[in-house]
Scaffold this active site. Structure first.
Site, short mmCIF file in Angstrom:
data_model
loop_
_atom_site.label_atom_id
_atom_site.label_comp_id
_atom_site.label_asym_id
_atom_site.label_seq_id
_atom_site.Cartn_x
_atom_site.Cartn_y
_atom_site.Cartn_z
N ASN A 14 11.76 11.29 -15.73
CA ASN A 14 11.61 10.57 -14.46
C ASN A 14 12.42 9.28 -14.46
O ASN A 14 11.90 8.20 -14.15
CB ASN A 14 10.13 10.31 -14.16
CG ASN A 14 9.90 9.87 -12.73
OD1 ASN A 14 10.78 9.95 -11.88
ND2 ASN A 14 8.69 9.39 -12.45
N GLU A 40 15.58 15.18 -14.87
CA GLU A 40 15.44 14.05 -13.94
C GLU A 40 15.97 12.77 -14.57
O GLU A 40 15.29 11.75 -14.63
CB GLU A 40 14.00 13.90 -13.46
CG GLU A 40 13.94 13.29 -12.08
CD GLU A 40 12.56 13.33 -11.42
OE1 GLU A 40 12.45 12.80 -10.30
OE2 GLU A 40 11.61 13.89 -12.00
N ASP A 170 11.43 21.37 -16.35
CA ASP A 170 10.43 21.15 -15.32
C ASP A 170 10.65 22.23 -14.27
O ASP A 170 11.56 22.14 -13.47
CB ASP A 170 10.59 19.75 -14.74
CG ASP A 170 9.65 19.47 -13.58
OD1 ASP A 170 8.82 20.34 -13.27
OD2 ASP A 170 9.77 18.38 -12.98
N ASN A 172 8.56 22.86 -11.93
CA ASN A 172 7.88 22.45 -10.70
C ASN A 172 7.00 23.57 -10.14
O ASN A 172 6.88 23.73 -8.92
CB ASN A 172 8.88 21.97 -9.65
CG ASN A 172 9.04 20.45 -9.64
OD1 ASN A 172 8.05 19.73 -9.61
ND2 ASN A 172 10.27 19.98 -9.66
N HIS A 267 5.48 12.86 -16.73
CA HIS A 267 5.44 14.09 -17.52
C HIS A 267 5.33 13.70 -19.00
O HIS A 267 5.71 12.60 -19.40
CB HIS A 267 6.73 14.89 -17.36
CG HIS A 267 6.98 15.41 -15.99
ND1 HIS A 267 6.91 16.75 -15.67
CD2 HIS A 267 7.34 14.78 -14.84
CE1 HIS A 267 7.21 16.93 -14.39
NE2 HIS A 267 7.47 15.75 -13.87
#
Length: 277
Positions: A14, A40, A170, A172, A267
């Protein structure tokens, strides 16, 4: 000749510049991982410090940058796939072992968002993938499902060549009710839409294994928690980060774990250990 045993970590940080301020480089250098997949990043290489580009590399050190995992040096080299949009998306792979090849998905609409970085080591392809968020009311669901199809095709391409894949990232998607704290309340929310869960059903029924669930059937095992309402402290989370492998490679996976104690992002990292034979 690659090491017989590899430790592979995956983490949606992130924002790699943000997590650098929280001790990311020290964590990486102490992780003992051979390969670390990042999602990310929210940055391009020209925005990164030397410590993020090549963690552990000392300009005055004559030790080769790329080493086998049993070497005494701790240096990594970073490969990055960045989004055209600044501060958005992006993936990376840090590796101690020199790959034969590093590439992206090869599909412009996904490469423009830096969604995939792939490193190959002999007959093993390690993929760092940041699956799109389908967003509120499924606004980007068609784009996400297109990406899901493309990554499935890419995995099949490697397997058809006699290679094995580790699809890290990820996704999602929380696959089943066990994979999130409040499944009923989230049935119409991004990440748990019927179409997303159906794709995970398809993926894990057509040649690929969710390594964590292969080893662990326990509930309340999550990889993402909202920053709101003390969700992480209360363990109100979702398991949306995965390390899947082709079915024929599952016997080579020795462990698959969630590193929930590692903080710095919404995360946490996940890790598998595989043999290369």
């Amino acid at each position: 000749m690659y090491s017989f045993f590899m430790k592979i970590i995956s983490w949606n940080v992130n924002g790699i510049r943000a997590v650098e301020k929280k001790g990311f480089v020290d964590w990486l250098l102490n992780s003992d991982a051979d390969v670390v997949c990042i999602q990310e990043t929210k940055a391009s290489p020209d925005q990164l410090t030397p410590s993020l580009l090549n963690p552990g590399e000392d300009a005055d050190d004559d030790t080769p940058l790329f080493v086998q995992s049993d070497s005494s040096t701790n240096a990594y080299h970073g490969y990055f796939s960045s989004a055209q949009k600044k501060g958005y998306s992006g993936t990376a792979i840090y590796t101690k072992i020199k790959p034969d090849l590093v590439e992206t998905m090869g599909v412009k609409e996904f490469d423009d968002e830096g969604r995939t970085t792939i490193a190959t080591y002999g007959k093993l392809a390690v993929i760092s993938a940041y699956f799109p968020n389908s967003q509120g009311e499924g606004l980007r669901l068609p784009y996400k499902l297109d990406y899901c199809k493309a990554i499935f095709d890419k995995c099949n391409e490697y397997v058809s060549k006699g290679m094995n894949i580790v699809l890290c990232g990820d996704y999602n998607i929380a696959h089943k009710p066990i994979d999130l704290a409040h499944p009923k309340a989230n049935e119409h929310n991004a990440g748990y839409l019927p179409e997303e869960r159906a794709w995970m059903d398809f993926f894990t029924s057509n040649g690929y294994t969710d390594t964590f669930r292969h080893f662990c059937k326990d509930p309340e095992k999550y990889t993402w928690w909202s920053y709101r309402m003390h969700a992480r402290e209360k363990n109100i989370g979702w398991r949306i980060d995965y390390q899947c492998v082709n079915d024929s490679f599952i016997a080579n996976v020795k462990s698959s774990t969630i590193l929930s104690e590692v903080e710095g992002s919404d995360h946490c990292p996940i890790m598998i250990e595989v043999s290369n034979s």
